[in-house]
Design a protein around this motif. Structure first.
Motif: not given
Length: 457
Positions: A364-375, A413-428
């Motif tokens: 999941y490292k190169q994905l974001t919270g809007k990618d299906a595998p992360v969701a 605003a939703f914050g996480c460590t890198g602003g890539q996975h959890r916060s992106v998913y929650c904001a979307a």
């Protein structure tokens, strides 16, 4: 990413580098021997080809640019020399470095144009009436109309045509870098290197001087700008009288372009950092404007500056449209809390870091919270649903009350460590829920992922 790995077989690590408005993505790649290079992936191969060609040509003429080290067969990925982390904007108060950069510019524009195949430039080989009008309409549609200011279209078009004619008649022409500004100049061993030139083309040399010295973020004083203009004239050998006469037209043109970009990134994409630069760009525009030549543009500029002087142009509770704008965004705590540009303050900041982090696992490292595998990872774990239920209970109540009281802005605003996975998913997820729950009501929901600028709602 696999394309880059095949170009750098001895790579040990890939560290993403935050880009700007470009479609290209960059990584700093550390090799087994400890040295580093920059890997780039871009989906527009014609733009990649322009950069690769120009880098090779300029390198052959001993001009300071990053050397291209490898290119993928499909031309979508390439590796270039790493020039470090320090750009001129970081050292803009170093007047000696600014002077070195001004001295460097004619080497690209004049010497670099000799023998250059302009047909390989992207997206056009030279500045012409069509490309000038593209930029002027960018200002009109991406900034001016979004301010809500009523405009006289025929008067504006007449002055656009007049400005375009003045620009195209200016001499001399050479290689026009086009995006020559301090953030695109890297400093290594106290010397400037140009890193962004793939949009260059044949055009008047005045443009780059205006772009560089009147960059809003640089904040150069009028006295210092004037001294650098004289330094450029001496270094380039251009006709001094003609250059001084034509330069203000290019300052006006460049500021209109910049305002178009700030408007798109600020008003449309709701990115506060760009909104903060608008007053400085308007001030530069007014200083360059000649009311006798461009009376209507001068009038518009004065009106917009007056607005900025009296109230915030985004999200004020005094806005007349009566629409509640709910700004939902994700961010990284490492890069600080987001700024509320509405002037109201308040809103919600939710900490997602207690949720199980998919970014800890390689798939999941190169994905974001809007990618299906992360969701799927987050939803299978289940923690995210409980978290969002609590968040939604607070937000729903606030939105209902804001609508009843006629408020016009709320930031979530939703914050996480890198602003890539959890916060992106929650904001979307929050943005989607609000659009559905309050459909038909006077509410506009914007969605911004601060650390993932390429993501769209």
């Amino acid at each position: 990413m696999q394309r880059l790995k095949s170009l750098i077989p001895d790579a040990k690590s890939f560290e993403p580098i935050t880009g700007s408005g470009s479609n290209r993505r960059y990584w700093r790649v550390v090799r087994a021997d400890g040295t580093s290079v920059i890997g780039a992936i871009g989906t527009v191969t014609t733009e990649n080809d322009a950069f690769i060609y120009l880098s090779g040509y300029f390198s052959s003429r001993d001009l300071p640019v990053p050397r291209i080290l490898a290119v993928s067969p499909d031309r979508t990925a390439y590796v270039q020399e790493d020039l470090g982390d320090t750009c001129l904007l970081d050292r803009i108060t170093d007047t000696a470095l600014v002077a070195k950069t001004i001295d460097m510019l004619p080497r690209f524009q004049i010497n670099g144009a000799l023998g250059l195949d302009f047909s390989r430039c992207h997206p056009v080989p030279e500045m012409d009436m069509t490309s000038v009008m593209w930029d002027l309409n960018y200002f009109k549609y991406c900034y001016l109309k979004l301010t809500g200011l009523e405009i006289d279209e025929p008067r504006l078009e007449k002055e656009f045509q007049s400005l375009a004619s003045c620009l195209l008649m200016a001499k001399p022409w050479g290689f026009m870098v086009r995006d020559f500004q301090s953030r695109n100049v890297m400093i290594r061993d106290n010397m400037p290197y140009l890193i962004d030139f793939q949009g260059g083309r044949r055009g008047p040399v005045h443009y780059d001087v205006a772009s560089f010295l009147w960059q809003a973020r640089a904040g150069l004083s009028a006295e210092f700008r004037n001294s650098m203009v004289e330094r450029y004239i001496a270094a380039s050998g251009v006709d001094a009288e003609e250059f001084r006469t034509s330069l203000p037209f290019f300052v006006i043109f460049r500021m209109l372009q910049v305002l178009g970009a700030y408007g798109f990134r600020g008003y449309h994409e709701r990115k506060p950092a760009f909104m903060q630069q608008i007053p400085a760009a308007l001030t530069n525009l007014r200083e360059a404007m000649n009311p006798a030549v461009f009376p209507y543009l001068s009038e518009i500029t004065d009106t917009l500056l007056s607005r900025h002087a009296t109230h915030s142009s985004v999200g004020s509770d005094n806005d007349a449209n009566g629409i509640l704008t709910v700004e939902v965004l994700s961010f990284s705590y490492k890069k600080g809390l987001p700024t509320d540009m509405s002037g109201n303050g308040g809103g919600f900041v939710f900490d997602c870091r207690a949720i199980h982090n998919p970014g800890r696992y390689e798939p999941y490292k190169q994905l974001t919270g809007k990618d299906a595998p992360v969701a799927e990872f987050l939803e299978n774990d289940g923690e995210v649903f409980t978290f969002l239920d609590h968040c939604c209970a607070l937000v729903d109540h606030a939105v209902e009350r804001y609508l009843k009281r006629g408020f016009t802005h709320l930031q979530i605003a939703f914050g996480c460590t890198g602003g890539q996975h959890r916060s992106v998913y929650c904001a979307a997820a929050m943005a989607a829920r609000l659009r559905e729950k309050f459909a038909g009501q006077p509410i506009a929901v914007t969605e911004t992922h601060r650390e993932q600028p390429s993501l769209r709602p």
